[in-house]
Structure formats: structure tokens, C-alpha cells
Design a protein around this motif. Structure first.
Motif, short mmCIF file in Angstrom:
data_model
loop_
_atom_site.label_atom_id
_atom_site.label_comp_id
_atom_site.label_asym_id
_atom_site.label_seq_id
_atom_site.Cartn_x
_atom_site.Cartn_y
_atom_site.Cartn_z
N UNK A 89 31.24 -13.16 7.38
CA UNK A 89 30.70 -14.51 7.29
C UNK A 89 30.35 -15.08 8.65
N UNK A 90 31.20 -14.79 9.63
CA UNK A 90 30.92 -15.25 11.00
C UNK A 90 29.63 -14.63 11.52
N UNK A 91 29.42 -13.35 11.23
CA UNK A 91 28.21 -12.68 11.70
C UNK A 91 26.96 -13.33 11.12
N UNK A 92 26.99 -13.62 9.83
CA UNK A 92 25.83 -14.24 9.19
C UNK A 92 25.58 -15.64 9.74
N UNK A 93 26.66 -16.39 9.98
CA UNK A 93 26.52 -17.73 10.54
C UNK A 93 25.95 -17.67 11.96
N UNK A 104 18.38 -8.56 10.05
CA UNK A 104 19.39 -7.91 9.20
C UNK A 104 18.86 -6.65 8.51
N UNK A 105 17.68 -6.68 7.86
CA UNK A 105 17.22 -5.46 7.18
C UNK A 105 17.10 -4.26 8.11
N UNK A 129 21.89 -15.45 5.16
CA UNK A 129 21.89 -14.00 5.22
C UNK A 129 21.76 -13.30 3.88
N UNK A 130 21.97 -14.04 2.79
CA UNK A 130 21.92 -13.40 1.46
C UNK A 130 20.55 -12.77 1.22
#
Length: 245
Positions: A89-93, A104-105, A129-130
Motif C-alpha cells: 500500500x505504501x508503494x502505491x501511495x 506499474x505495468x 494503483x488498482x
């Protein structure tokens, strides 16, 4: 090679359970499998690694580490895992804060170069990030409960996939089904009316699922003759049929 996201924008639908069993089942059918735990709750990691935790997804997304450096070989299961925990979650934030979610992809797709199948246990909501994680997938499997709000989540998920023009809807898996209740019968009929052959066999509600997770094992070993295990194998065959077709 295929990357399959197990996703639903609604939590509590048995996403991690399905991802774990499809990964183990595919590996036992001779596939080179990587299970990526992209859910910040880290349930699949805890299940597969006997409670151990690791921030492999964080390192993949933030440090751009190569796949072979973040994939943990799990000899017991015959597959590799990119483990995750709260740091996912930290990475996505962090990526959202600096406007780098679009990267991301390109971080995830190389996993497909070292495996026949990559299964992603997705975050339980459409947070930062979803969509970028989803866009790395070739296929999407949507688990759902047979309840009105859950079915609405399936519709939203299917609409999201259709609008992306990238990943394709592979299947919808009803979970925790109680076939004898009128409510679940009606909801199942509604689901089939909306998605037809994309609806896979419903997994019945069973205590064996909770037990398997608690004992750090899988239904195939814990309760090989149980009805829920037989249906899980049927779901696995549906996935392999699409991938092999």
C-alpha cells in the motif's frame, strides 16, 4: 504466458482463497507459476509462507528490481511468489504522490517472461494503483458472493475491464454459495442471465476453506473429497481450458 488478475472492487469475496488455489492447482498441473500478492493485507503471503512476511511487491514497484530478485521460490508448493505486506500500500501511495503510477505495468509484465502463468491477488478496492495493476493483466477472474451488492461489484468490474480495451474477462466465480436458499438461487440466475458462460461453477460455503487457511494448507490436501474441493478443481479446469485453448 499469461497474467491473470483475481479482482473485485468489493472486499470479502474470497479473492485470496481463489488466487492461492488456482496458483497451487496450476503448478500441480505442470505450469510454471508465479503468485503475486498485490493486496496490501498480505493474506496470500501469510497463507503460502507460513505467516512469514516480505515486501517483494514494494521492491518490484519502487526499486524496479528484476523479477528473479523479487520472486521467492516456494519448494513446498512448486511455484514462485512475489510476496506482499502493508508496504504494498505504501508503494502505491508513493507512486501516486509522484505521478508515476503509469510505470506499474512495465514493472509487472516482465514477471510473465519467467513463468507460464502469473496470478495477481489484487487490492480489494479501486484505490491508487488498482487500474494500473489491472492493465498489466491479460485476463481477469472475478470472485463474488451471491448478494446484491456483490453482484453490483461484478457489473462494475466487468464494465471496467470492457472500457480498458486490454485485459479480458475470463470468468466470474460465485463464492460461499448456499444453493438451497432462494436468495442465492435467484442471485445465481441473475448472474448467469448477465454473464452467461462466463459464470463458472459456484463454490459452496464450507468450513474446510477456513480450516485450510488456518492450517497453512490447501483444500486439495486438507479436504480432497469435499464438495468445495471438487468444485475448486472444476474452476481450475475452466481457467486452464482458457489458457490452453
Amino acid at each position: 504466458m499469461a497474467i491473470v488478475a483475481v479482482a473485485n472492487q468489493k472486499g470479502g469475496v474470497g479473492k485470496s482463497t481463489l488466487a492461492v488455489h488456482l496458483a497451487v492447482g496450476a503448478a500441480r498441473n505442470g505450469k510454471r507459476v508465479i503468485l503475486m500478492d498485490a493486496d496490501p493485507q498480505g493474506n496470500a503471503t501469510s497463507w503460502m509462507m507460513d505467516g512469514e512476511t516480505d515486501e517483494g511487491v514494494f521492491r518490484l514497484l519502487i526499486n524496479s528490481e528484476k523479477p528473479l530478485r523479487v520472486v521467492r521460490p516456494l519448494a513446498r508448493w512448486g511455484l514462485g511468489m512475489v510476496p506482499g505486506n502493508y508496504r504494498t500500500g505504501e508503494a502505491l501511495t508513493m507512486l501516486a504522490a509522484v505521478g508515476r503510477l503509469a510505470e506499474i505495468p512495465s514493472r509487472v509484465k516482465p514477471l510473465g517472461q519467467v513463468a507460464d502463468l502469473v496470478l495477481m491477488d489484487m487490492p480489494p478496492s479501486r484505490a491508487s494503483g488498482f487500474m494500473e495493476l489491472l492493465s498489466a493483466a491479460d485476463w481477469v477472474i472475478v470472485p463474488t458472493q451471491l448478494e446484491r451488492l456483490s453482484l453490483e461489484g461484478v457489473g462494475l468490474m466487468a464494465q471496467t475491464v470492457a472500457e480498458m480495451h486490454g485485459p479480458r474477462l475470463m470468468g466470474v466465480v460465485p463464492n460461499m454459495a448456499r444453493a438451497r436458499t432462494k436468495e442465492h438461487q435467484a442471485q445465481m440466475e441473475e448472474l448467469v442471465a448477465a454473464f452467461g458462460q462466463a459464470v463458472w461453477p459456484p463454490l459452496p460455503m464450507a468450513i474446510a476453506v477456513t480450516e485450510a487457511a488456518s492450517y497453512g494448507t490447501v483444500l486439495y490436501d486438507h479436504a480432497p473429497d469435499a464438495d468445495v474441493t471438487k468444485v475448486m478443481k472444476a474452476v481450475l479446469r475452466r481457467m486452464l481450458g482458457v489458457l490452453n485453448g
